[in-house]
Design an enzyme around this catalytic site. Structure first.
Site, PDB file in Angstrom:
ATOM      1  N   ASP A  66       1.001  -0.989  -0.131  1.00  0.00           N
ATOM      2  CA  ASP A  66       0.148   0.141  -0.003  1.00  0.00           C
ATOM      3  C   ASP A  66       0.952   1.165   0.132  1.00  0.00           C
ATOM      4  O   ASP A  66       1.587   1.437   1.065  1.00  0.00           O
ATOM      5  CB  ASP A  66      -0.794  -0.022   1.318  1.00  0.00           C
ATOM      6  CG  ASP A  66      -2.055   1.129   1.318  1.00  0.00           C
ATOM      7  OD1 ASP A  66      -1.541   2.320   0.938  1.00  0.00           O
ATOM      8  OD2 ASP A  66      -3.000   1.000   1.430  1.00  0.00           O
ATOM      9  N   HIS A  67       1.097   1.866  -1.247  1.00  0.00           N
ATOM     10  CA  HIS A  67       2.339   2.784  -1.193  1.00  0.00           C
ATOM     11  C   HIS A  67       2.003   3.954  -0.357  1.00  0.00           C
ATOM     12  O   HIS A  67       2.912   4.473   0.074  1.00  0.00           O
ATOM     13  CB  HIS A  67       2.436   3.317  -2.690  1.00  0.00           C
ATOM     14  CG  HIS A  67       1.385   4.267  -3.124  1.00  0.00           C
ATOM     15  ND1 HIS A  67       0.264   4.056  -3.613  1.00  0.00           N
ATOM     16  CD2 HIS A  67       1.438   5.570  -3.292  1.00  0.00           C
ATOM     17  CE1 HIS A  67      -0.430   4.967  -3.966  1.00  0.00           C
ATOM     18  NE2 HIS A  67       0.268   6.247  -3.889  1.00  0.00           N
ATOM     19  N   HIS A  76      -5.876   2.747   0.925  1.00  0.00           N
ATOM     20  CA  HIS A  76      -5.064   4.040   1.553  1.00  0.00           C
ATOM     21  C   HIS A  76      -5.729   4.791   2.619  1.00  0.00           C
ATOM     22  O   HIS A  76      -5.028   5.142   3.603  1.00  0.00           O
ATOM     23  CB  HIS A  76      -4.802   4.966   0.429  1.00  0.00           C
ATOM     24  CG  HIS A  76      -4.207   4.317  -0.717  1.00  0.00           C
ATOM     25  ND1 HIS A  76      -3.161   3.223  -1.020  1.00  0.00           N
ATOM     26  CD2 HIS A  76      -4.536   4.787  -2.176  1.00  0.00           C
ATOM     27  CE1 HIS A  76      -2.972   2.982  -2.106  1.00  0.00           C
ATOM     28  NE2 HIS A  76      -3.688   3.854  -3.126  1.00  0.00           N
TER      29      HIS A  76
HETATM   30  C1  BG6 Z   1      -3.462   4.948  -6.307  1.00  0.00           C
HETATM   31  C2  BG6 Z   1      -4.956   5.028  -6.866  1.00  0.00           C
HETATM   32  O1  BG6 Z   1      -3.435   3.775  -5.645  1.00  0.00           O
HETATM   33  O2  BG6 Z   1      -3.198   6.042  -5.806  1.00  0.00           O
HETATM   34  C3  BG6 Z   1      -4.952   6.168  -7.762  1.00  0.00           C
HETATM   35  O3  BG6 Z   1      -5.116   3.862  -7.849  1.00  0.00           O
HETATM   36  C4  BG6 Z   1      -4.631   7.435  -7.153  1.00  0.00           C
HETATM   37  O4  BG6 Z   1      -6.351   6.299  -8.389  1.00  0.00           O
HETATM   38  C5  BG6 Z   1      -3.212   7.243  -6.432  1.00  0.00           C
HETATM   39  O5  BG6 Z   1      -4.364   8.544  -7.921  1.00  0.00           O
HETATM   40  C6  BG6 Z   1      -2.854   8.402  -5.480  1.00  0.00           C
HETATM   41  O6  BG6 Z   1      -1.616   8.379  -4.932  1.00  0.00           O
HETATM   42  P1  BG6 Z   1      -0.661   9.600  -4.525  1.00  0.00           P
HETATM   43  O7  BG6 Z   1       0.557   8.924  -4.040  1.00  0.00           O
HETATM   44  O8  BG6 Z   1      -0.611  10.427  -5.811  1.00  0.00           O
HETATM   45  O9  BG6 Z   1      -1.419  10.200  -3.686  1.00  0.00           O
END
Ligand code: BG6
Length: 482
Positions: free
Chosen positions: A178-179, A241
């Site tokens: 989960d980044h 997230h």
């Molecule tokens: C991803 C989603 O996991 O996270 C995207 O699939 C979203 O739709 C993105 O835009 C948002 O990530 P970050 O790091 O730009 O907040």
């Protein structure tokens, strides 16, 4: 650090280019890669090693946060090989197995194998069973699986997927990415609380009036109509997230920060999260979809006018919700979340609003509450809002801000931190199955209500902060969004 093979499924894909190669390269520059390693890129195309290496280099030139050093790059690319594989063809895995072993012998590597699935979730299952049959996973060293989201489409499919993966990899070998958990400021939440007794003392229901998690984006559906129209904001952002941010903020701090303790405490948060019944959904959840509007002086079309989206689509591009955690720490404190596409600004932040006991007194009625604002991205920093007398304004009490922020470029990217952890075997910032399952369980009634179209779909103007209904949701308790 153990030498290893890094076997990348989906090596010609977008994620590999944007995130994985730049991450590996920066880890290499930081001496956070093992002394010897082999990267084997897999894909359907018939690329030569040279073509592959050129693509990796181009990706790093374009997306790395640090400039490319030619000498380091040459050395780095020596570890990269390409192997063409149709992931559905079980015989191809025999050849892959031979190739992995050949590279292990050439580079004198231990049999530690990292399998990274950066492919469509439709392929998780077939890759998993082919890995099992091929012998690739019968290794004298360690084996680990890094797997991208989405982990399932709902509670049932997530359970099925987990069951299958668990026949090949043990929970201790599965690294569910989960980044958001790799973002430096998210990893800073527990450190902030742990290392500051001032905050630690106040981090509970006695002093906190409400918590707000916002993840707003300017971008729309982009080129992902086929994917996004089936998942919506609830699956794309909330189930993973946003609930991870909630767990990280609300967990009771373990004495020692390690994977086991952190995951146990996060699980407790999810177990105490008050379940929603389908009847609750309309009171506590707001579903929205962007209509046309203006962002940065540019006219933006509405969601249903986007390419690849049916004009009748009822998909959610925005969600706001009120959550309750029924444990001793948080009883009575509302947690508000909101996330959406095509909003006014790109911002992921957590705002903790403290109680204002003095506001009952007439002279303090106008006083702003104390806030702790954790900016996660794109800005990274922490702000504490206090009140102070302004002698230049008749001694009026006014909010003042104590803050620090970090320069973006100096900070490692989420993928760098996460891949480094996986290589070291540290699962602290990866989602445990229990968390994933409990998150799906919590969102399941919402999915069902949306599926049945039993909730209003509020249109909001592109470039706004979402539908009015999301303001009403928070105003009901006398608060507003920060
Ligand atoms: C991803 C989603 O996991 O996270 C995207 O699939 C979203 O739709 C993105 O835009 C948002 O990530 P970050 O790091 O730009 O907040």
């Amino acid at each position: 650090m153990d030498s290893m093979s890094f076997i990348l499924f989906g090596s010609t894909g977008d994620l590999a280019k944007r995130k994985i190669y730049p991450a590996l390269y920066n880890l290499f520059l930081d001496h956070s890669m093992p002394e010897s390693f082999s990267v084997i890129g897999l894909g359907r195309r018939n690329w030569s090693n040279e073509e592959f290496q050129r693509n990796v280099e181009d990706a790093i030139q374009t997306f790395s946060r640090t400039p490319v050093d030619e000498d380091a790059m040459d050395l780095f690319l020596q570890s990269f090989r390409y192997h063409s594989l149709d992931v559905t063809d079980s015989q191809g895995y025999e050849q892959l197995y031979q190739f992995v072993r050949q590279r292990e012998a050439e580079l004198n590597l231990s049999e530690n194998r990292m399998f990274y699935l950066s492919v469509s979730p439709k392929l998780f299952d077939v890759i998993n069973s082919n890995l099992k049959q091929s012998g690739l996973i019968d290794t004298a060293g360690w084996k680990r699986l890094i797997i991208e989201k989405p982990f399932g489409h709902d509670l049932e499919t997530a359970r099925e997927l987990n069951k299958k993966i668990s026949t090949v990899f043990d929970e201790k070998e599965i690294y569910r990415i989960d980044h958001y958990l790799g973002k430096p400021m998210v990893q800073n939440i527990e450190a902030l609380e742990h290392s500051n007794p001032v905050l630690q003392a106040l981090w509970n229901k006695e002093y906190i009036a409400n918590m707000q998690i916002t993840a707003s984006e300017i971008v729309g559906v982009e080129e992902r109509a086929g994917y996004y129209d089936k998942v919506g904001a609830i699956r794309d952002m909330v189930q993973n997230h946003i609930l991870q941010l909630l767990m990280m903020t609300a967990m009771h701090l373990p004495y020692e920060i390690n994977a086991e303790n952190v995951r146990r405490e996060k699980k407790k948060v999810m177990e105490s999260l008050r379940p929603l019944t389908k009847d609750d959904v309309n009171q506590d959840v707001v579903r929205g979809q962007y209509g046309p509007g203006i962002i940065n002086d540019e006219h933006i079309q509405g969601y249903t006018d986007e390419e690849g989206i049916e004009s009748s689509s009822r998909n959610d591009t925005f969600i706001a919700a009120r959550l309750r955690i029924d444990n001793d720490f948080w009883k009575g404190v509302p947690f508000y979340i909101r996330t959406g596409k095509r909003m006014e600004e790109k911002s992921t932040r957590i705002v903790i609003e403290f109680k204002s006991p003095h506001r009952q007194r007439a002279e303090y009625e106008e006083l702003a509450p104390n806030l702790l604002i954790i900016e996660i991205s794109p800005n990274k920093g922490v702000t504490l809002q206090l009140n102070s007398k302004n002698s230049l304004n008749n001694g009026k009490l006014e909010p003042v801000h104590i803050n620090f922020s970090r320069d973006q470029k100096d900070l490692p990217e989420a993928y760098e931190l996460l891949i480094a952890d996986a290589i070291r075997g540290d699962q602290t910032y990866f989602a445990h199955w229990d968390e994933v399952e409990l998150s799906w369980k919590w969102v399941q009634p919402i999915l069902e209500v949306f599926e049945e179209d039993n909730a209003p779909l509020h249109l909001y103007e592109s470039g706004s902060m979402g539908p009015k209904a999301s303001d009403q949701l928070i105003n009901e308790q006398g608060f507003h969004w920060w």
